[in-house]
Design an enzyme around this catalytic site. Structure first.
Site, PDB file in Angstrom:
ATOM      1  N   GLY A 106      60.818   4.954  14.404  1.00  9.09           N
ATOM      2  CA  GLY A 106      61.016   3.689  13.724  1.00  9.09           C
ATOM      3  C   GLY A 106      59.807   3.262  12.921  1.00  9.09           C
ATOM      4  CG  ASP A 249      55.143   8.087  23.176  1.00  8.97           C
ATOM      5  OD1 ASP A 249      54.444   9.121  23.189  1.00  8.97           O
ATOM      6  OD2 ASP A 249      55.597   7.592  22.125  1.00  8.97           O
TER       7      ASP A 249
END
Length: 415
Positions: A106, A249
């Site tokens: 994104g 992450d």
């Protein structure tokens, strides 16, 4: 605080007045039902506490306005499937400013929400063209679970959550929006089935950017500063794990700094909630390869210890102020993955690294997840380090690792 030009709902002005009254009355020290006549001298007012109290009350009011819990008419445009959740925001009140960065899943924007500076992450898991309908649905469900918990967090090393939306109705991205990212020209059109997450805006940039600046100056951070930053990350991860959240992450690009260079964990786009009463291992390769634990790279079940591994890589990177695996940048995806899994490939720890620091790094990136410490223990280990000497960690006569080159993160070529 909102500036004088900020338009604030009228009932928020009442919140400001109430907050001011609460602080001037001594906060929580009054006695219920006791009437006390008093005078207040201007030099006795703690304006810093007053500002904080007003900000907190206004933020709480914003949440109420956007949860359907108050505000009278602010949410007449609710979803067809029922009232909004407490964490959902009114996208019509969100102003998109410019592109900060384009990521794997994104785009990050800077914007304003009710006049407050915010960071806006527009998540689009289908943008890569590889995610199936089922996977996208799974990602969206997982994000709902995370934000439902995240919106209640108040931790100094976790970015403050403002709100989120599982759709993009009423989200306005201006045409020809300014692009301040390093990947100029990437698409900024509104993607289908996107989700929107809004958090506080931090002016210090990412830890990665901070390390790049140091690298270009041919400097390393002081030992004291490395430990301070590492403690911020360790405390944040320990808190997340205590709330049964696996970030999945962790990397220096997802660690933000405020104006005082305090570290905060950000980007929960692929995070998962693992219930305590029925813990389930996670599967699937998620994250950035250089920071991924061997069990994740191999596609095996994993748990919160994958974050501990990623922490070890981030700690090495912060200490060395260098790119992980830079000497192996020419390896293919398959060869690199195989080396990490089967040959225990890790970044090289300099021989001048203090043994206590080296031990923490090595324990965190151990191939066996069960051997890796819990983040709570890592916090204790870091707190026990002696940083009294301070200064640079490169002994006189030593230089950075040979090879030169720009500071950029290893992205292996496809096999």
């Amino acid at each position: 605080m909102a500036s004088s030009s900020t338009v604030v709902p009228s009932d928020l002005e009442e919140e400001k007045a109430a907050a001011a009254a609460a602080v001037m009355d001594g906060g929580y020290g009054g006695v219920a039902g006791e009437e006390v006549e008093r005078y207040l001298r201007a030099d006795q007012i703690d304006f810093k506490s007053l500002d904080f109290e007003i900000e907190e009350r206004m933020a709480d009011r914003f949440r109420k306005l956007n949860s359907g819990g108050g505000g009278g008419g602010e949410h007449e445009h609710e979803h067809d499937d029922g009232p909004k959740a407490a964490w959902e925001i009114d996208l019509s009140k969100l102003e998109i400013g410019h592109v900060v960065e384009h990521g794997d899943h994104g785009t990050l924007f800077r914007g304003k929400y009710y006049g407050h500076d915010v960071a806006v992450k527009l998540l689009d898991w289908g943008e890569d063209g590889y995610s199936s309908e089922a996977q996208i649905a799974h990602f969206r469900t997982s994000l709902k679970e995370v934000v439902a918990v995240w919106h209640e967090f108040n931790h100094p090393n976790i970015t403050k959550f403002i709100g989120a939306s599982m759709g993009t109705t009423n989200l306005n991205i201006p045409e020809n929006i300014p692009d301040h990212s390093s990947k100029k020209g990437a698409r900024t059109a509104l993607p289908e089935r996107a989700c929107c997450v809004v958090v506080e805006y931090l002016t210090g940039g990412t830890l990665k950017q901070h390390l790049i600046k140091q690298y270009r100056k041919n400097k390393k951070l002081s030992y004291r500063e490395v430990v301070r930053l590492a403690l911020g990350l360790a405390r944040g991860l320990s808190f997340l794990h205590s709330k049964k959240i696996v970030h999945r992450d962790v990397k220096t690009e997802n660690l933000l700094l405020d104006h005082q260079l305090n570290l905060k964990i950000a980007d929960f786009g692929v995070a998962r909630v693992v219930e305590a009463q029925d813990p389930k291992d996670l599967t699937g390769t998620t994250g950035t390869l250089a920071y991924m634990a061997p069990e994740v790279v191999a596609g095996k079940p994993y748990n919160r210890k994958c974050d501990v591994y990623s922490f070890g890589i981030c700690l090495w990177e912060t200490y060395c102020c260098d790119m992980p695996y830079r000497p192996y940048a020419d390896l293919s995806f398959v060869d690199f993955s195989s080396a990490v899994i089967h040959q225990n490939l890790r970044p090289e720890i300099p021989d001048y690294c203090p043994s206590a620091m080296a031990s923490i790094i090595q324990r965190c990136w151990d191939a066996n997840p069960d051997v890796r410490p819990e983040m709570e223990e890592v916090v204790c280990l870091l707190e026990a380090l002696d940083t009294s000497k301070g200064g640079s960690m490169v002994p006189e006569g030593k230089t950075k690792q040979p090879g030169g080159g720009c500071f950029c993160f290893f992205r292996p070529r496809a096999a």
